[in-house]
Design a protein around this motif. Structure first.
Motif, short mmCIF file in Angstrom:
data_model
loop_
_atom_site.label_atom_id
_atom_site.label_comp_id
_atom_site.label_asym_id
_atom_site.label_seq_id
_atom_site.Cartn_x
_atom_site.Cartn_y
_atom_site.Cartn_z
N GLU A 68 0.83 -1.21 0.00
CA GLU A 68 0.00 0.00 0.00
C GLU A 68 0.87 1.26 0.00
N LEU A 69 1.93 1.24 0.81
CA LEU A 69 2.84 2.38 0.88
C LEU A 69 3.47 2.68 -0.48
N LEU A 70 3.98 1.64 -1.15
CA LEU A 70 4.62 1.84 -2.45
C LEU A 70 3.63 2.30 -3.50
N GLY A 71 2.41 1.75 -3.44
CA GLY A 71 1.38 2.17 -4.39
C GLY A 71 1.07 3.65 -4.26
N VAL A 72 0.90 4.11 -3.03
CA VAL A 72 0.60 5.52 -2.78
C VAL A 72 1.78 6.40 -3.20
N ALA A 73 3.01 5.96 -2.87
CA ALA A 73 4.21 6.74 -3.20
C ALA A 73 4.38 6.88 -4.71
N ARG A 74 4.18 5.79 -5.43
CA ARG A 74 4.36 5.84 -6.89
C ARG A 74 3.31 6.73 -7.54
#
Length: 388
Positions: free
Chosen positions: A28-34
């Motif tokens: 979830e963190l990487l999805g939001v960051a990207r």
């Protein structure tokens, strides 16, 4: 030691307690960051284009006594910026930036920044609306992607354009969804509706194909141009494999083909197109445009190829070269078809010469059929529906 022994024996090590939660949190963190990174690129790009538009308009105003000053400025600037920064600075694009500044005035932007200053701007920054605006501040205003603003500029009525922008922001519309709503005259239909609230709720519902991933946002043709990145993305594994094989096959024929590029983008009005392969034929001294279809040939495909040839003749062909020729390859399952688009050539003699020099269509069809069977027999690549 016991865990290492088990791992060596081929058994996977035991997962730590709570691993599923750790993994889902990081995903979830990487999805939001990207997604945030893609939006930041779009916002800064759009802010830069507004600022370029401002400088163009102010330069025009200073030189307004000279006839054609604006056109001369854009033409020269386009050549210089393209030489230094690559794609993205054609005269049409610069004209869009100019129109963008005219459509979004300083006063409207200052008002938006004043509203945002209470919560989003750093302390002491609210007074910046009265002086020169920085890109980071402008990026707070332009929260839609540049592709969306280009589409909005095609809406002539100011009220309609503001309506579509407001609804796109409120509903989180993708550019595809915005394009569909404008084409379907959603503003006019809503204005005439007796139940406007219901219309707005219905219009905000996205379709499955409207979903935008971080990859989609970065692959936006405008973003690729702005970052000067290569645009070589196929839309399916099968398509990519077929194009690679066909590229090598044509070069191996030894009949004069010189590779120019693949997945070449072109824009006509506000619509983006893409040709799969672009060659130059040394004997014919012309460009050869090759487009692959993962389905049966249609009249629309033929018309589109003629559109490509006309565009290439005007924008890609040098003065001493012959008119381009198109080649449509259809890789429908169980059937292949190769068709040259020669109808746009100036004379029948030239068309006949092209047919004599270019590879035989039946040879291309056979290679296409063999290649597809080989790829699918391996069981590694499955066809996907191609979107245009």
């Amino acid at each position: 030691m016991i865990r290492n022994a088990l791992s060596a024996a081929g058994e996977p090590p035991a997962l730590p307690a709570g691993y599923a939660g750790i993994r889902s949190g990081i995903v979830e963190l990487l999805g939001v960051a990207r997604l945030s990174a893609a939006r930041s690129v779009n916002a800064l790009m759009t802010a830069s284009y507004w600022e370029i538009g401002r400088r163009l308009v102010e330069a025009e105003q200073k030189g307004k006594r000279r006839a054609g000053y604006g056109e001369q400025l854009i033409a020269r600037l386009s050549a210089d910026l393209t030489a230094q920064f690559g794609r993205g600075f054609s005269p049409d694009n610069l004209e869009n930036m100019r129109r963008f500044f005219l459509a979004y005035s300083r006063s409207a932007i200052s008002e938006t920044l004043s509203r945002k200053s209470r919560n989003e701007l750093p302390a002491g920054k609210s007074e910046t609306v009265s002086r020169k605006l920085g890109l980071s501040e402008l990026a707070l205003v332009f929260t839609l992607p540049w592709s969306a603003y280009v589409r909005l500029l095609s809406v002539k009525d100011d009220h309609a354009r503001q309506f579509y922008e407001t609804e796109a922001l409120r509903g989180g519309w993708s550019v595809r969804q915005l394009d569909r709503q404008i084409d379907s005259q959603f503003y006019e239909r809503t204005a005439l509706s007796k139940n406007k609230a219901a219309m707005l709720v219905k219009g905000a519902v996205p379709k499955p194909e409207d979903a935008v991933t971080p990859g989609d946002a970065i692959k936006d043709p405008y973003v690729l141009e702005f970052l000067d990145l290569k645009d070589e993305y196929s839309e399916s594994d099968l398509e990519n494999a077929l194009i690679q094989r066909l590229e090598g096959f044509l070069l191996e024929l030894g009949s004069g083909f010189t590779f120019v590029g693949r997945q070449r983008r072109l824009r006509i009005d506000q619509t983006w197109y893409r040709v799969d392969l672009l060659f130059f034929h040394r004997r014919l001294r012309c460009l050869v445009i090759i487009d692959l279809k993962l389905g049966a040939l249609t009249h629309a495909d033929v018309g589109q190829m003629h559109l490509y040839c006309n565009y290439a003749k005007e924008h890609w062909t040098f003065a001493d070269e012959n008119p381009p020729v198109g080649l449509i390859l259809c890789a429908d399952k169980g059937h292949a078809l190769a068709r040259y688009a020669l109808e746009g050539l100036p004379t029948k003699v030239m068309a006949a010469n092209y047919r004599m020099v270019l590879p035989d269509a039946e040879l291309l069809q056979k290679e296409l059929e063999n290649t597809r069977r080989l790829i699918e027999s391996r069981g590694k690549l499955l066809p996907k529906k191609r979107k245009r």
